[in-house]
Design a protein around this motif. Structure first.
Motif, PDB file in Angstrom:
ATOM      1  N   LYS A 115     -13.264   8.068  79.424  1.00 20.60           N
ATOM      2  CA  LYS A 115     -12.301   8.983  80.048  1.00 20.60           C
ATOM      3  C   LYS A 115     -12.695   9.269  81.495  1.00 20.60           C
ATOM      4  O   LYS A 115     -11.849   9.244  82.395  1.00 20.60           O
ATOM      5  CB  LYS A 115     -12.228  10.267  79.233  1.00 20.60           C
ATOM      6  CG  LYS A 115     -11.317  11.313  79.794  1.00 20.60           C
ATOM      7  CD  LYS A 115     -11.336  12.521  78.871  1.00 20.60           C
ATOM      8  CE  LYS A 115     -10.754  13.733  79.507  1.00 20.60           C
ATOM      9  NZ  LYS A 115     -10.819  14.907  78.642  1.00 20.60           N
ATOM     10  N   ASP A 116     -13.946   9.531  81.756  1.00 15.94           N
ATOM     11  CA  ASP A 116     -14.410   9.788  83.126  1.00 15.94           C
ATOM     12  C   ASP A 116     -14.212   8.570  84.026  1.00 15.94           C
ATOM     13  O   ASP A 116     -13.904   8.715  85.206  1.00 15.94           O
ATOM     14  CB  ASP A 116     -15.881  10.198  83.137  1.00 15.94           C
ATOM     15  CG  ASP A 116     -16.106  11.625  82.675  1.00 15.94           C
ATOM     16  OD1 ASP A 116     -15.120  12.380  82.591  1.00 15.94           O
ATOM     17  OD2 ASP A 116     -17.266  11.970  82.406  1.00 15.94           O
ATOM     18  N   ILE A 117     -14.396   7.391  83.471  1.00 19.76           N
ATOM     19  CA  ILE A 117     -14.176   6.155  84.248  1.00 19.76           C
ATOM     20  C   ILE A 117     -12.713   6.069  84.670  1.00 19.76           C
ATOM     21  O   ILE A 117     -12.399   5.817  85.836  1.00 19.76           O
ATOM     22  CB  ILE A 117     -14.579   4.904  83.430  1.00 19.76           C
ATOM     23  CG1 ILE A 117     -16.079   4.912  83.160  1.00 19.76           C
ATOM     24  CG2 ILE A 117     -14.160   3.625  84.163  1.00 19.76           C
ATOM     25  CD1 ILE A 117     -16.533   3.866  82.159  1.00 19.76           C
ATOM     26  N   VAL A 118     -11.813   6.301  83.727  1.00 17.43           N
ATOM     27  CA  VAL A 118     -10.375   6.232  84.021  1.00 17.43           C
ATOM     28  C   VAL A 118      -9.987   7.289  85.046  1.00 17.43           C
ATOM     29  O   VAL A 118      -9.287   7.003  86.020  1.00 17.43           O
ATOM     30  CB  VAL A 118      -9.544   6.380  82.728  1.00 17.43           C
ATOM     31  CG1 VAL A 118      -8.070   6.515  83.045  1.00 17.43           C
ATOM     32  CG2 VAL A 118      -9.796   5.204  81.798  1.00 17.43           C
ATOM     33  N   LEU A 119     -10.445   8.514  84.861  1.00 14.16           N
ATOM     34  CA  LEU A 119     -10.094   9.593  85.792  1.00 14.16           C
ATOM     35  C   LEU A 119     -10.641   9.325  87.185  1.00 14.16           C
ATOM     36  O   LEU A 119      -9.991   9.630  88.188  1.00 14.16           O
ATOM     37  CB  LEU A 119     -10.575  10.943  85.260  1.00 14.16           C
ATOM     38  CG  LEU A 119      -9.886  11.424  83.980  1.00 14.16           C
ATOM     39  CD1 LEU A 119     -10.526  12.713  83.471  1.00 14.16           C
ATOM     40  CD2 LEU A 119      -8.400  11.595  84.185  1.00 14.16           C
ATOM     41  N   SER A 120     -11.796   8.724  87.278  1.00 10.74           N
ATOM     42  CA  SER A 120     -12.352   8.348  88.573  1.00 10.74           C
ATOM     43  C   SER A 120     -11.523   7.231  89.208  1.00 10.74           C
ATOM     44  O   SER A 120     -11.261   7.233  90.407  1.00 10.74           O
ATOM     45  CB  SER A 120     -13.802   7.901  88.414  1.00 10.74           C
ATOM     46  OG  SER A 120     -14.321   7.463  89.639  1.00 10.74           O
ATOM     47  N   GLY A 121     -11.101   6.295  88.382  1.00 14.73           N
ATOM     48  CA  GLY A 121     -10.297   5.178  88.881  1.00 14.73           C
ATOM     49  C   GLY A 121      -8.970   5.613  89.456  1.00 14.73           C
ATOM     50  O   GLY A 121      -8.547   5.130  90.504  1.00 14.73           O
ATOM     51  N   ILE A 122      -8.300   6.549  88.789  1.00 13.27           N
ATOM     52  CA  ILE A 122      -6.985   6.964  89.286  1.00 13.27           C
ATOM     53  C   ILE A 122      -7.079   7.790  90.556  1.00 13.27           C
ATOM     54  O   ILE A 122      -6.083   7.995  91.242  1.00 13.27           O
ATOM     55  CB  ILE A 122      -6.149   7.711  88.217  1.00 13.27           C
ATOM     56  CG1 ILE A 122      -6.815   9.002  87.795  1.00 13.27           C
ATOM     57  CG2 ILE A 122      -5.835   6.820  87.062  1.00 13.27           C
ATOM     58  CD1 ILE A 122      -5.950   9.879  86.911  1.00 13.27           C
TER      59      ILE A 122
ATOM     60  N   GLN B 257      -6.050  11.186  74.431  1.00 14.33           N
ATOM     61  CA  GLN B 257      -7.319  11.744  74.909  1.00 14.33           C
ATOM     62  C   GLN B 257      -7.341  11.931  76.426  1.00 14.33           C
ATOM     63  O   GLN B 257      -8.212  12.597  76.953  1.00 14.33           O
ATOM     64  CB  GLN B 257      -8.511  10.892  74.446  1.00 14.33           C
ATOM     65  CG  GLN B 257      -8.539   9.489  74.971  1.00 14.33           C
ATOM     66  CD  GLN B 257      -7.791   8.493  74.098  1.00 14.33           C
ATOM     67  OE1 GLN B 257      -6.837   8.837  73.422  1.00 14.33           O
ATOM     68  NE2 GLN B 257      -8.221   7.246  74.125  1.00 14.33           N
ATOM     69  N   LEU B 258      -6.359  11.361  77.142  1.00 13.38           N
ATOM     70  CA  LEU B 258      -6.301  11.488  78.604  1.00 13.38           C
ATOM     71  C   LEU B 258      -5.133  12.341  79.078  1.00 13.38           C
ATOM     72  O   LEU B 258      -5.147  12.860  80.185  1.00 13.38           O
ATOM     73  CB  LEU B 258      -6.157  10.099  79.248  1.00 13.38           C
ATOM     74  CG  LEU B 258      -7.299   9.126  79.099  1.00 13.38           C
ATOM     75  CD1 LEU B 258      -6.887   7.762  79.616  1.00 13.38           C
ATOM     76  CD2 LEU B 258      -8.511   9.629  79.849  1.00 13.38           C
ATOM     77  N   TYR B 259      -4.100  12.450  78.256  1.00 14.79           N
ATOM     78  CA  TYR B 259      -2.814  12.952  78.727  1.00 14.79           C
ATOM     79  C   TYR B 259      -2.864  14.342  79.354  1.00 14.79           C
ATOM     80  O   TYR B 259      -2.233  14.574  80.382  1.00 14.79           O
ATOM     81  CB  TYR B 259      -1.777  12.932  77.596  1.00 14.79           C
ATOM     82  CG  TYR B 259      -0.397  13.237  78.093  1.00 14.79           C
ATOM     83  CD1 TYR B 259       0.295  12.308  78.863  1.00 14.79           C
ATOM     84  CD2 TYR B 259       0.204  14.457  77.848  1.00 14.79           C
ATOM     85  CE1 TYR B 259       1.558  12.583  79.341  1.00 14.79           C
ATOM     86  CE2 TYR B 259       1.468  14.745  78.324  1.00 14.79           C
ATOM     87  CZ  TYR B 259       2.144  13.805  79.073  1.00 14.79           C
ATOM     88  OH  TYR B 259       3.385  14.077  79.567  1.00 14.79           O
ATOM     89  N   ASP B 260      -3.621  15.265  78.776  1.00 20.01           N
ATOM     90  CA  ASP B 260      -3.671  16.622  79.332  1.00 20.01           C
ATOM     91  C   ASP B 260      -4.131  16.619  80.786  1.00 20.01           C
ATOM     92  O   ASP B 260      -3.649  17.398  81.603  1.00 20.01           O
ATOM     93  CB  ASP B 260      -4.577  17.529  78.506  1.00 20.01           C
ATOM     94  CG  ASP B 260      -3.938  17.928  77.184  1.00 20.01           C
ATOM     95  OD1 ASP B 260      -2.711  17.771  77.051  1.00 20.01           O
ATOM     96  OD2 ASP B 260      -4.679  18.377  76.293  1.00 20.01           O
ATOM     97  N   GLU B 261      -5.064  15.743  81.107  1.00 21.96           N
ATOM     98  CA  GLU B 261      -5.596  15.701  82.472  1.00 21.96           C
ATOM     99  C   GLU B 261      -4.790  14.796  83.397  1.00 21.96           C
ATOM    100  O   GLU B 261      -4.804  14.987  84.602  1.00 21.96           O
ATOM    101  CB  GLU B 261      -7.060  15.267  82.436  1.00 21.96           C
ATOM    102  CG  GLU B 261      -7.938  16.331  81.788  1.00 21.96           C
ATOM    103  CD  GLU B 261      -9.380  15.909  81.710  1.00 21.96           C
ATOM    104  OE1 GLU B 261      -9.970  15.671  82.781  1.00 21.96           O
ATOM    105  OE2 GLU B 261      -9.902  15.814  80.589  1.00 21.96           O
ATOM    106  N   THR B 262      -4.091  13.803  82.840  1.00 18.57           N
ATOM    107  CA  THR B 262      -3.356  12.861  83.690  1.00 18.57           C
ATOM    108  C   THR B 262      -1.876  13.207  83.834  1.00 18.57           C
ATOM    109  O   THR B 262      -1.229  12.742  84.763  1.00 18.57           O
ATOM    110  CB  THR B 262      -3.484  11.423  83.147  1.00 18.57           C
ATOM    111  OG1 THR B 262      -2.955  11.373  81.815  1.00 18.57           O
ATOM    112  CG2 THR B 262      -4.927  10.963  83.160  1.00 18.57           C
ATOM    113  N   ALA B 263      -1.348  14.031  82.944  1.00 14.26           N
ATOM    114  CA  ALA B 263       0.082  14.370  82.995  1.00 14.26           C
ATOM    115  C   ALA B 263       0.522  14.912  84.354  1.00 14.26           C
ATOM    116  O   ALA B 263       1.558  14.492  84.876  1.00 14.26           O
ATOM    117  CB  ALA B 263       0.443  15.346  81.879  1.00 14.26           C
TER     118      ALA B 263
END
Length: 155
Positions: free
Chosen positions: A11-18, A69-75
């Motif tokens: 999850k941290d990898i994805v959030l860093s990537g975006i 598992q990502l949606y709350d932070e990426t929405a």
């Protein structure tokens, strides 16, 4: 091992990537300011500007960002794209009404119709390429705007 020293989990990898510029569509209201106050060219511009920024890579990434598992932070990031398009189009229709070029209507519904069509074509082309339709982007935009402006019933 080294990767997870920097990031706690996937999850941290994805959030860093975006957070990187290349993974953002950069769709803001300023993108839609190049209007001439004529419905056909302006609506075509809205659709083209969106499709220029929403690449197949961005579509695929945004699908992945909808994982539970990502949606709350990426929405909030995902929502910026349609919100910028829809709010800009509503403001455009309101101004067109003030200019006397269109009557009063449900501008949110009109904006949602244009957005849904634009998003749908972009999503499906990214997912299925030419397998679903042979319509190229320009032909789709011109035909969609014509149907939107003229309807489909005989007069």
């Amino acid at each position: 091992c080294t990767l997870f020293r920097k990031f706690k989990n996937k999850k941290d990898i994805v959030l860093s990537g975006i957070a990187q510029e290349k993974w953002r569509a950069n769709i803001t209201p300023e993108l839609f300011q190049n209007v001439v106050w004529e419905l056909q060219p302006d609506l075509e511009m809205f659709m083209t500007a969106y499709m220029d920024r929403i690449t197949p890579d961005f579509v695929n990434l945004s699908i992945g960002l909808r994982a539970p598992q990502l949606y709350d932070e990426t929405a909030p990031m995902i929502m910026k794209v349609p919100q910028a398009f829809i709010s800009s189009l509503i403001e455009y229709f309101e101004k067109m009404e003030q200019l006397g070029k269109i009557g009063h209507m449900d501008f949110e519904s009109l904006a949602m119709t244009i957005f849904s069509s634009t998003f749908g074509y972009t999503f499906l082309k990214s997912s299925f390429h030419q397998e679903l339709t042979s319509l190229d982007r320009e032909q789709f935009i011109k035909n969609s705007v014509a149907v939107f402006l003229n309807g489909i019933s005989e007069r």
